[in-house]
Design an enzyme around this catalytic site. Sequence first.
Site, PDB file in Angstrom:
ATOM      1  N   LYS A   1       0.821  -1.216   0.000  1.00 20.23           N
ATOM      2  CA  LYS A   1       0.000   0.000   0.000  1.00 20.23           C
ATOM      3  C   LYS A   1       0.854   1.264   0.000  1.00 20.23           C
ATOM      4  O   LYS A   1       0.406   2.316  -0.439  1.00 20.23           O
ATOM      5  CB  LYS A   1      -0.981  -0.027   1.159  1.00 20.23           C
ATOM      6  CG  LYS A   1      -1.922  -1.221   1.020  1.00 20.23           C
ATOM      7  CD  LYS A   1      -3.254  -1.025   1.667  1.00 20.23           C
ATOM      8  CE  LYS A   1      -4.238  -2.107   1.245  1.00 20.23           C
ATOM      9  NZ  LYS A   1      -3.801  -3.493   1.504  1.00 20.23           N
TER      10      LYS A   1
HETATM   11  C1  LIG Z   1      -4.348  -4.580   0.956  1.00 20.28           C
HETATM   12  C2  LIG Z   1      -3.574  -5.847   0.835  1.00 20.28           C
HETATM   13  C3  LIG Z   1      -3.940  -6.865  -0.072  1.00 20.28           C
HETATM   14  C4  LIG Z   1      -5.183  -6.771  -0.946  1.00 20.28           C
HETATM   15  O1  LIG Z   1      -5.089  -5.772  -1.931  1.00 20.28           O
HETATM   16  P1  LIG Z   1      -6.415  -5.251  -2.680  1.00 20.28           P
HETATM   17  O2  LIG Z   1      -5.959  -4.087  -3.462  1.00 20.28           O
HETATM   18  O3  LIG Z   1      -7.384  -4.875  -1.592  1.00 20.28           O
HETATM   19  O4  LIG Z   1      -6.928  -6.378  -3.510  1.00 20.28           O
HETATM   20  C5  LIG Z   1      -3.131  -7.997  -0.169  1.00 20.28           C
HETATM   21  N1  LIG Z   1      -2.044  -8.139   0.613  1.00 20.28           N
HETATM   22  C6  LIG Z   1      -1.659  -7.197   1.508  1.00 20.28           C
HETATM   23  C7  LIG Z   1      -0.462  -7.430   2.347  1.00 20.28           C
HETATM   24  C8  LIG Z   1      -2.407  -6.013   1.645  1.00 20.28           C
HETATM   25  O5  LIG Z   1      -2.030  -5.081   2.540  1.00 20.28           O
END
Ligand SMILES: *Cc1c(COP(=O)(O)O)cnc(C)c1O
Length: 470
Positions: free
Chosen positions: A110
Amino acid sequence: MQYISTRGGMTPQPFSETLLEGLAPDGGLAVPERMPRVDAATLESWRGLSYPELATEVLGLFATDIPRGDLARMTAAAYAGFPEPVVPLRPIGGGITLVGLSEGPTLAFKDMAMQFLGQVLEYVLEKKDSVLNILGATSGDTGSAAEHALRGKERVAVFMLSPQGRMSPFQRAQMYSLHDENVHNIAVEGVFDDCQNLVKELAGDLDFKRAQHLGAVNSINLARITAQTVYYFWAWLRATDALESPQGFEVSFTVPSGNFGNILSGLFAKGIGVPIRRLVLAANENNVLDEFFRTGVYRPRSAAETLATSSPSMDISKASNLERFIFELLGRDPQRVVAAWRDLDEQGFFDLSAEQPRFTGEFGILSGTSTHADRLATIRSVHEASGELIDPHTADGVKVAREHLEEGVPMLVLETAKPEKFSETITEATGLRVALGDDLAAMLDAPQRVTEMADDAAALRAFIEARALR
Ligand SMILES: *Cc1c(COP(=O)(O)O)cnc(C)c1O
């Protein structure tokens, strides 16, 4: 480039205007009026660029209302804190290569989008001479990525609710060890859904929302989706560096998925012109999306039906970005999108099984599910084969990727978090203790700053009114 709503009820807006809002006024999501296109020669001309330079080119396709020089300054600042080359690729054997998206300050993917969003938010607010108070709820990764991206900014404050006593010590430390004046951590007596409901209640009060300049940086934010598109370009360029004639050479990606944001960015990249053969969606036990892509029937689950798993950032009951895919699937016809969501409201599901063959045929999407036992076995087998430790979310990706390998097509698995962040599961799988660097050890020991609060909207209102920027 202008942006429209998936439900057809928004006057077209430039990129900067879509940043400060969550949902479009008609309840839909902002999408580009048409997908930009990049031809093979242009893509090839980007091979020598650094990650921030590539980000400037790709984001320049979307943010046409921001002067190129400003964009270049913002992408440079966004990724300055990452080790070179920002996004490393690591082969782990068996035809699989990891794409490292977790080199940023919170050790999860993120950061890739949130660091850029922090830059562009401050930029737009400066132009408007305005401020924004971000109100959000988190069960872990999103909240910390937002706080690390927005800490110390002058025109943005963050009010982040988290469920008291329900995050890992590591996740707590990542958020609560921040002491910046514009970061407000609030531990609510309750579970994540209680936090989410408080946010909905306050953000749904339009007078309060306007008076307090409330905004959100959740996973439907369009700037996050576009910033994530960049690493699909990057990964394709690096995966084809050694080829004599890389033009048009296809690779596949597997994406550990929750809210469908990350993989949607892959669909954008494919639509723009990156030669992507398959986009494989990996779900954990909360597999509403795997179900949808296999059957064409989308049936979100209730909070009570949503399991707490060992890949917690994928524990979703519904996928907030799916509507953007449905919009493309239904020929960009807002009326058909509205009809699907009306079915969902009335009967608890919608049925697009007639379109299901196109999911793979036209969009290249496949899917699969991974369980706790699969995660443990995959973490163990990857470690035995390559010496690499992978986190539980990435393990879900590798497990599902192995089911979709094709001869001659490189399979790139997105590494969405670092093992340090989820060390309990790594130890369960391998018996190893994940070593923490000095910085992380210090973070775990640092003094923490958090306000504990009852599950009480009036108390939260008062707290925000006293501290919001204006
Ligand atoms: C947010 C997240 C996901 C999922 O991503 P999306 O964009 O919601 O599909 C997968 N793995 C980790 C470690 C995350 O923080």
